[in-house]
Design an enzyme around this catalytic site. Structure first.
Site, PDB file in Angstrom:
ATOM      1  N   ARG A   1     -13.525  -3.518 -11.066  1.00  0.00           N
ATOM      2  CA  ARG A   1     -14.970  -4.018 -10.196  1.00  0.00           C
ATOM      3  C   ARG A   1     -15.869  -4.023 -11.140  1.00  0.00           C
ATOM      4  O   ARG A   1     -16.520  -4.671 -10.868  1.00  0.00           O
ATOM      5  CB  ARG A   1     -14.968  -2.966  -9.270  1.00  0.00           C
ATOM      6  CG  ARG A   1     -13.665  -2.700  -8.286  1.00  0.00           C
ATOM      7  CD  ARG A   1     -14.210  -2.596  -6.800  1.00  0.00           C
ATOM      8  NE  ARG A   1     -13.128  -1.677  -6.180  1.00  0.00           N
ATOM      9  CZ  ARG A   1     -12.788  -1.804  -4.880  1.00  0.00           C
ATOM     10  NH1 ARG A   1     -13.791  -0.611  -4.607  1.00  0.00           N
ATOM     11  NH2 ARG A   1     -12.137  -1.972  -3.565  1.00  0.00           N
TER      12      ARG A   1
ATOM     13  N   LYS B   1      -0.028   4.243   5.286  1.00  0.00           N
ATOM     14  CA  LYS B   1      -0.069   3.962   6.975  1.00  0.00           C
ATOM     15  C   LYS B   1      -0.196   2.422   7.286  1.00  0.00           C
ATOM     16  O   LYS B   1      -0.477   1.903   7.196  1.00  0.00           O
ATOM     17  CB  LYS B   1      -1.358   4.851   7.555  1.00  0.00           C
ATOM     18  CG  LYS B   1      -2.206   5.850   7.268  1.00  0.00           C
ATOM     19  CD  LYS B   1      -3.266   6.118   7.663  1.00  0.00           C
ATOM     20  CE  LYS B   1      -3.096   8.419   7.578  1.00  0.00           C
ATOM     21  NZ  LYS B   1      -4.532   8.270   7.939  1.00  0.00           N
TER      22      LYS B   1
ATOM     23  N   GLY C   1      -7.672  -2.871  -4.259  1.00  0.00           N
ATOM     24  CA  GLY C   1      -7.147  -1.390  -4.362  1.00  0.00           C
ATOM     25  C   GLY C   1      -6.383  -0.360  -4.705  1.00  0.00           C
ATOM     26  O   GLY C   1      -6.550  -0.987  -5.738  1.00  0.00           O
TER      27      GLY C   1
ATOM     28  N   GLY D   1     -10.421  -3.325   1.839  1.00  0.00           N
ATOM     29  CA  GLY D   1     -10.482  -4.065   3.241  1.00  0.00           C
ATOM     30  C   GLY D   1     -11.129  -4.835   4.004  1.00  0.00           C
ATOM     31  O   GLY D   1     -10.505  -5.338   4.776  1.00  0.00           O
TER      32      GLY D   1
END
Length: 408
Positions: free
Chosen positions: A39, A207, A365, A389
């Protein structure tokens, strides 16, 4: 209405002007060492353009979730020092966000210098739900730019947040979309509006609940959804398979069953692992073996083994879909790639993507971190997102506050 671009700002002239830039320096740290500078590197082009044009640049960024208090372990300083190492411009680091150090350093900036403010989330007003509190913080940030300032948002990873440095600031200064944000939007529009088919989406991570909305929105758009990582076990349970001690979201089983049914009606194939790497426990040295996905509880070390990676047959199956696709979006590793014994599924997916002729997007991510950690050349991929996200929320069809604010 479309956002103003960085090129428009540069054409207007920035020499001698203070330009407030929202960058994404939210990097992983080991103590004070940056362990993945992707990043930081991604933020360089816009900062370089501005400094070369003579701007006095003030960078706002966050790191982690310090919850509105000053916490040294979340200091932006290590990321700022890495920025200084990688850049051709001088980087100064403020000791606070909008306090005496920030104000004095901003006032003393020379043309072509960059001031990095301390972690904006050290100030609770950055993330406040109260519009007035966020607005006051944004005004204090804007005041650092003096009489002729401008604002550039180049942090796509934060545009899904209604935060002061992302949303409120855009109404206080002439505002522009950074190149990184502009590229992300262009790429994601391609994925949502006109993907070349076959269009394959690879989803992993721990998840299934984190990806529910994106699965829901892509069921009628993608040709295949390949499901790996920890989230695969909730889908396996939805198919009636026992998953031992593997990660399972019991409250999402019915939702996964509904997705499997709906996908069939919509002509979208949801592809779930046919074999998995099962370990006795979550440990780098743990005994492990490859088992068919419907035989997880038949592991030689007992019925409570954990699935920690997709198996080789599944990895080859996923790779075959990827190499025959024309568009691929990948978000989330296939297993615990940080441990070599459970990295092969992620490595095979990344390798297939690197070899593919498709328009490929690695969705930020952990996926981007995995690509770098496993030694792949970033140039082998069509686009590596810094969004995380934010990318997922865009693919869900949501309005992202930071983008909306730039469009006025």
């Amino acid at each position: 209405m479309s956002a103003h671009t960085l090129d428009e700002l540069l054409a207007d002239g920035v020499r001698g002007r203070h330009v407030l830039v929202r960058s994404d320096l939210n990097v992983p740290l080991d103590g004070t060492t940056v362990t993945d500078d992707g990043r930081v590197r991604a933020s360089l082009p816009v900062l370089t353009k501005l400094t070369e044009a003579g701007a006095k640049v003030i960078v706002m960024a966050h790191l982690g979730r310090p919850k509105g208090t000053v916490d040294p372990k979340y200091s932006i300083a290590p990321a700022a020092h890495r920025l200084n190492e990688l850049s051709d411009f001088e980087v100064i680091v403020a000791e606070d966000v909008v306090g005496p150090s920030a104000r004095q350093s901003a006032a003393a900036l020379a043309e072509g210098q960059v001031l990095v403010l301390e972690n904006v989330r050290f100030d609770a007003r950055e993330t406040s739900k109260d519009d007035a509190e966020r607005g006051q913080f944004a005004r204090e940030l804007a005041e650092l730019t003096g009489q002729n300032g401008a604002y550039v948002n180049d942090a796509f990873g934060a545009v899904h947040r209604k935060h002061a440095s992302v949303y409120d600031i855009a109404s206080l200064l002439p505002s522009y979309q950074g190149d990184l944000v502009a590229t992300e939007v262009k790429v994601l529009k391609t994925l949502t509006e006109a993907p070349k088919r076959p269009y394959v989406v690879v989803l992993g991570g721990s998840k299934v609940s984190d990806k529910l909305a994106v699965i829901d929105n892509l069921l009628g758009k993608a040709d295949q959804l390949l499901i790996g990582g920890g989230m695969a076990f909730t889908f396996l349970k939805a198919q009636g398979h026992a998953v031992g001690g593997s990660l399972l979201e019991e409250d999402q089983v019915a939702t996964c069953q509904e997705y499997l049914t709906r996908a069939e009606k919509l002509g979208c194939d949801i592809i779930i692992p046919t074999d998995v790497v099962v370990a006795e426990k979550f440990d780098a040295q743990a005994a492990h073996e490859v088992l068919d996905a419907d035989k997880i509880e038949q592991a030689s070390f007992g019925a409570t083994g954990l699935g920690l990676d997709i198996g080789p047959k599944t990895a080859e199956l996923f790779a075959s879909y990827i190499t025959s696709a024309n568009t691929v979006f990948w978000n989330g590793p296939m297993g615990v790639f940080e441990i070599p014994a459970f990295a092969e599924g992620t490595r095979r997916v990344a390798g297939a993507l690197a070899e593919s002729e498709a328009f490929s997007v690695v969705g930020g991510g952990d996926s981007a971190a995995a690509v770098r950690a496993l030694g792949f050349d970033e140039d082998d991929f069509g686009h590596i997102s810094t969004g995380g996200g934010a990318s997922l929320e865009y693919l869900e069809g949501k309005t992202l506050p930071g983008l909306a604010a730039l469009e006025g």
